[in-house]
Motif scaffolding. Structure first.
Motif, short mmCIF file in Angstrom:
data_model
loop_
_atom_site.label_atom_id
_atom_site.label_comp_id
_atom_site.label_asym_id
_atom_site.label_seq_id
_atom_site.Cartn_x
_atom_site.Cartn_y
_atom_site.Cartn_z
N VAL A 194 10.59 -0.81 -25.21
CA VAL A 194 9.41 -0.22 -25.35
C VAL A 194 9.07 1.01 -24.82
CG1 VAL A 194 6.84 -0.66 -25.17
CG2 VAL A 194 8.45 -2.54 -25.49
N ASP A 195 8.56 2.10 -25.83
CA ASP A 195 8.37 3.36 -25.45
C ASP A 195 6.82 3.43 -25.21
OD1 ASP A 195 8.50 6.21 -24.85
OD2 ASP A 195 7.85 6.50 -26.91
N ILE A 196 6.12 3.91 -24.20
CA ILE A 196 4.88 3.91 -24.04
C ILE A 196 4.19 5.28 -24.12
CG2 ILE A 196 3.07 3.42 -22.32
CD1 ILE A 196 5.12 1.77 -20.73
N ALA A 197 3.48 5.08 -25.36
CA ALA A 197 2.79 6.62 -25.67
C ALA A 197 2.03 7.21 -24.63
CB ALA A 197 2.26 6.42 -27.02
N PRO A 198 2.04 8.52 -24.45
CA PRO A 198 0.85 8.93 -23.38
C PRO A 198 -0.36 8.58 -23.57
CG PRO A 198 2.27 10.79 -24.43
CD PRO A 198 2.56 9.60 -25.25
N ILE A 199 -1.17 8.35 -22.73
CA ILE A 199 -2.70 7.78 -22.44
C ILE A 199 -3.42 8.79 -21.92
CG2 ILE A 199 -4.16 5.86 -22.14
CD1 ILE A 199 -1.54 4.28 -21.65
N PRO A 200 -4.38 9.30 -22.59
CA PRO A 200 -5.18 10.54 -22.07
C PRO A 200 -6.09 10.18 -20.87
CG PRO A 200 -6.20 9.93 -24.31
CD PRO A 200 -4.75 9.20 -24.01
N GLY A 201 -6.35 11.07 -20.20
CA GLY A 201 -7.30 10.88 -18.83
C GLY A 201 -6.55 10.43 -17.61
N GLN A 202 -7.46 10.16 -16.52
CA GLN A 202 -6.86 9.67 -15.26
C GLN A 202 -6.40 8.17 -15.32
OE1 GLN A 202 -9.55 9.72 -11.99
NE2 GLN A 202 -7.81 9.41 -10.54
N ALA A 203 -7.37 7.48 -16.01
CA ALA A 203 -7.17 6.04 -16.44
C ALA A 203 -5.87 5.99 -17.19
CB ALA A 203 -8.33 5.55 -17.02
N GLY A 204 -5.84 6.62 -18.00
CA GLY A 204 -4.46 6.69 -18.86
C GLY A 204 -3.24 6.91 -18.21
N TRP A 205 -3.19 7.91 -17.28
CA TRP A 205 -2.20 8.17 -16.30
C TRP A 205 -1.78 7.07 -15.59
CZ3 TRP A 205 -1.60 8.74 -11.03
CH2 TRP A 205 -0.31 9.41 -10.44
N LEU A 206 -2.81 6.29 -14.78
CA LEU A 206 -2.71 5.11 -13.84
C LEU A 206 -2.11 3.97 -14.89
CD1 LEU A 206 -6.02 5.44 -11.89
CD2 LEU A 206 -3.68 5.62 -11.00
N MET A 207 -2.62 3.81 -16.02
CA MET A 207 -2.27 2.74 -16.99
C MET A 207 -0.83 2.85 -17.52
SD MET A 207 -2.72 -0.05 -18.43
CE MET A 207 -4.54 -0.33 -18.30
N ARG A 208 -0.59 4.33 -17.65
CA ARG A 208 1.09 4.24 -18.23
C ARG A 208 1.94 4.38 -17.19
NH1 ARG A 208 4.30 8.83 -19.90
NH2 ARG A 208 5.65 8.35 -21.72
N ASN A 209 1.37 4.69 -15.96
CA ASN A 209 2.44 4.28 -14.78
C ASN A 209 2.47 2.97 -14.51
OD1 ASN A 209 3.24 7.18 -14.64
ND2 ASN A 209 1.58 7.47 -12.97
N ALA A 210 1.44 2.18 -14.54
CA ALA A 210 1.65 0.84 -14.31
C ALA A 210 2.28 0.18 -15.20
CB ALA A 210 0.02 0.40 -14.23
N LEU A 211 2.37 0.31 -16.68
CA LEU A 211 3.26 -0.27 -17.70
C LEU A 211 4.47 0.12 -17.50
CD1 LEU A 211 0.53 0.35 -20.54
CD2 LEU A 211 1.28 -1.88 -19.76
#
Length: 162
Positions: free
Chosen positions: A37-54
């Motif tokens: 699964v490739d995780i698409a970039p998610i904008p914003g600080q919350a997106g950065w945290l979420m993408r790293n967690a995923l």
């Protein structure tokens, strides 16, 4: 006697169709599916945290060519609760909601379309720094919790589709 009961329990559980989610370890169906699964970039600080967690949970290190893309849209809300007599806020609630879609890259088909979310209460104290730190910690924790829910649902979907 105990060994007979244990043997009976094992036989009965195997007959009910239950199987471990991550059976097979890193070579199992779910682990291989999650690593594709490739995780698409998610904008914003919350997106950065979420993408790293995923990425941490899906084991993206050393993966093969991606078969799926995970698109995530976040809604991060911070609202004041418990207004005191002098119009100051004594408590806040941070809510993080995610709408996510698992897309088959080859066909463009949406395999999974779901939502996940969580919220946390924050005490507002006289120190502005402490309140900001609490808000940040809440966002970090919520990102972890929502990522856990997303990965669990994606894993179930990939296991059922295999």
């Amino acid at each position: 006697m105990r060994s007979l009961i244990a043997l009976f329990a094992v036989v009965m559980l195997s007959a009910c169709g239950l199987q471990p989610m991550y059976a097979g370890g890193s070579n199992g169906v779910v682990a291989r599916g999650l690593s594709s699964v490739d995780i698409a970039p998610i904008p914003g600080q919350a997106g950065w945290l979420m993408r790293n967690a995923l990425r941490d949970r899906m084991g993206v290190a050393g993966k093969a060519e991606p078969q799926y893309r995970l698109d995530v849209r976040l809604d991060d809300q911070l609202e004041g609760l418990a207004v005191l007599g002098d119009d100051t806020i004594a408590r806040e609630r941070r809510t993080l909601r995610a709408r996510y879609q698992l897309v088959d890259i080859a066909t463009g088909t949406i395999v999974l379309d779901a939502t996940a979310g969580s919220d946390a209460g924050i005490d507002v104290v006289s120190s502005e720094y402490a309140t900001i730190a609490a808000e940040q910690t809440a966002l970090e924790n919520l990102s972890q919790q929502v990522a856990d829910r997303i990965v669990a649902q994606v894993a179930l979907t990939l296991r059922e589709g295999a």
